[in-house]
Design an enzyme around this catalytic site. Structure first.
Site, PDB file in Angstrom:
ATOM      1  N   SER A  99       0.838  -1.202   0.000  1.00 23.38           N
ATOM      2  CA  SER A  99       0.000   0.000   0.000  1.00 23.38           C
ATOM      3  C   SER A  99       0.871   1.249   0.000  1.00 23.38           C
ATOM      4  O   SER A  99       1.998   1.240   0.479  1.00 23.38           O
ATOM      5  CB  SER A  99      -0.890   0.021   1.237  1.00 23.38           C
ATOM      6  OG  SER A  99      -1.590  -1.196   1.353  1.00 23.38           O
TER       7      SER A  99
HETATM    8  N1  SAH Z   1      -0.256  -4.669   4.240  1.00 24.88           N
HETATM    9  C1  SAH Z   1       0.382  -5.176   3.067  1.00 24.88           C
HETATM   10  C2  SAH Z   1      -0.496  -4.985   1.863  1.00 24.88           C
HETATM   11  C3  SAH Z   1      -0.630  -6.249   1.093  1.00 24.88           C
HETATM   12  S1  SAH Z   1      -1.858  -6.269  -0.158  1.00 24.88           S
HETATM   13  C4  SAH Z   1       1.763  -4.594   2.895  1.00 24.88           C
HETATM   14  O1  SAH Z   1       2.171  -3.754   3.703  1.00 24.88           O
HETATM   15  O2  SAH Z   1       2.464  -4.992   1.981  1.00 24.88           O
HETATM   16  C5  SAH Z   1      -3.124  -7.213   0.608  1.00 24.88           C
HETATM   17  C6  SAH Z   1      -2.819  -8.629   0.929  1.00 24.88           C
HETATM   18  O3  SAH Z   1      -4.016  -9.217   1.441  1.00 24.88           O
HETATM   19  C7  SAH Z   1      -2.390  -9.518  -0.239  1.00 24.88           C
HETATM   20  O4  SAH Z   1      -1.125 -10.041   0.014  1.00 24.88           O
HETATM   21  C8  SAH Z   1      -3.452 -10.611  -0.277  1.00 24.88           C
HETATM   22  O5  SAH Z   1      -2.943 -11.887  -0.621  1.00 24.88           O
HETATM   23  C9  SAH Z   1      -3.972 -10.582   1.150  1.00 24.88           C
HETATM   24  N2  SAH Z   1      -5.282 -11.177   1.368  1.00 24.88           N
HETATM   25  C10 SAH Z   1      -6.407 -11.086   0.627  1.00 24.88           C
HETATM   26  N3  SAH Z   1      -7.402 -11.799   1.175  1.00 24.88           N
HETATM   27  C11 SAH Z   1      -6.902 -12.341   2.329  1.00 24.88           C
HETATM   28  C12 SAH Z   1      -7.419 -13.200   3.351  1.00 24.88           C
HETATM   29  N4  SAH Z   1      -8.678 -13.662   3.327  1.00 24.88           N
HETATM   30  N5  SAH Z   1      -6.603 -13.550   4.365  1.00 24.88           N
HETATM   31  C13 SAH Z   1      -5.315 -13.134   4.427  1.00 24.88           C
HETATM   32  N6  SAH Z   1      -4.772 -12.342   3.492  1.00 24.88           N
HETATM   33  C14 SAH Z   1      -5.551 -11.942   2.458  1.00 24.88           C
END
Ligand code: SAH
Length: 255
Positions: A99
């Site tokens: 993000s």
């Molecule tokens: N906070 C992260 C942002 C990652 S993007 C950072 O700092 O990099 C969002 C993430 O949510 C992705 O990696 C995706 O695989 C994950 N995601 C989506 N649905 C999910 C679920 N049900 N449980 C766990 N992770 C999930």
């Protein structure tokens, strides 16, 4: 024989020189090689990023300090290091993104607004969507314990690799479907989701403490998303929809 420095760095320098060489605040990083393309010290670019965050309305000093401390360039591919302190999301593999700093700061600040955070600060926090682990590292500066769950094994492992050198004893990485929450760590003073669904999974509201706050992107009709703040009070749940956001979709199951 050259010895790799441990953490914290053990430099063979006189104490005073070592102190002088140490930047303040100490960045959350291992004393590894200098980041490519950022020169010897990335704290200047990070300071500029934090100044922009403050100018754009982030007020909470703890959040600004966390954003100044965590080295975002450590969480992106080496080819993207030069963009690490721009206010942009970046690919982290498997179609997912880290993000942008302004949304990480915004969601962190909202989370700290939880009733449960007044006084002693944030206790246990659950993050859904570890991704590369950047937000988890920021949360480690804001909460006593951070549980962060990722459904994609390769990203869970990438986050583990990214965070290992930082030795954040209060960050617990979990591999699993975050839609089920993580009951073992409940109740949470804060839950932060980095992926957007059409509804708040019941497990999240159940695992939220009274006085706790959930901050998550919500899918609206027409494919738009908005930031949702949900406070759990003694009288029930209070929801507030805020500005539009763009997050990857919340998905069920693991892969
Ligand atoms: N906070 C992260 C942002 C990652 S993007 C950072 O700092 O990099 C969002 C993430 O949510 C992705 O990696 C995706 O695989 C994950 N995601 C989506 N649905 C999910 C679920 N049900 N449980 C766990 N992770 C999930």
């Amino acid at each position: 024989m050259a010895r790799k420095p441990g953490f914290p760095a053990q430099l063979d320098l006189p104490a005073a020189a070592a102190r002088a060489a140490r930047p303040a605040p100490a960045p959350l990083s291992a004393p590894a090689a200098a980041p490519q393309g950022l020169g010897l010290d990335s704290s200047a670019v990070r300071t500029r990023m934090v100044q922009k965050l403050a100018a754009s309305g982030i007020r909470n000093a703890t959040v600004l300090h966390a954003m100044a401390t965590v080295e975002r360039h450590r969480f992106v591919d080496s080819a993207l290091v030069n963009q690490a302190y721009e206010d942009t999301s970046l690919p982290i593999g498997l179609g997912q993104t880290i993000s942008k700093p302004s949304i990480v700061a915004r969601m962190s600040e909202l989370l700290l607004g939880a009733e449960a955070a007044r006084g002693a600060g944030l206790g246990r926090v659950l993050e859904i969507g570890t991704g590369c682990g950047y937000q988890a590292a920021v949360l480690s500066c804001l909460a006593r314990e951070v549980y962060s769950m990722e459904r994609l094994r390769a990203l869970h492992e990438k986050a583990r690799d990214n965070l290992r050198p930082l030795r954040l004893a209060n960050v617990h990485l979990l591999f699993g479907d975050g839609m089920l929450g993580y009951a073992q760590g409940a109740p949470y003073a804060g839950i932060l989701a980095a992926a957007g669904g059409a509804a708040v999974p019941q497990a999240w509201t159940e695992q939220l403490a009274v006085g706790g706050r959930l901050v998550a992107p919500m899918a609206l009709a027409g494919g738009q998303q908005a930031l949702l703040v949900l406070d759990k009070t003694a009288h029930g749940l209070q929801q507030t929809l805020l500005e539009p956001v763009h997050f990857v979709p919340l998905k069920s199951g693991i892969a």
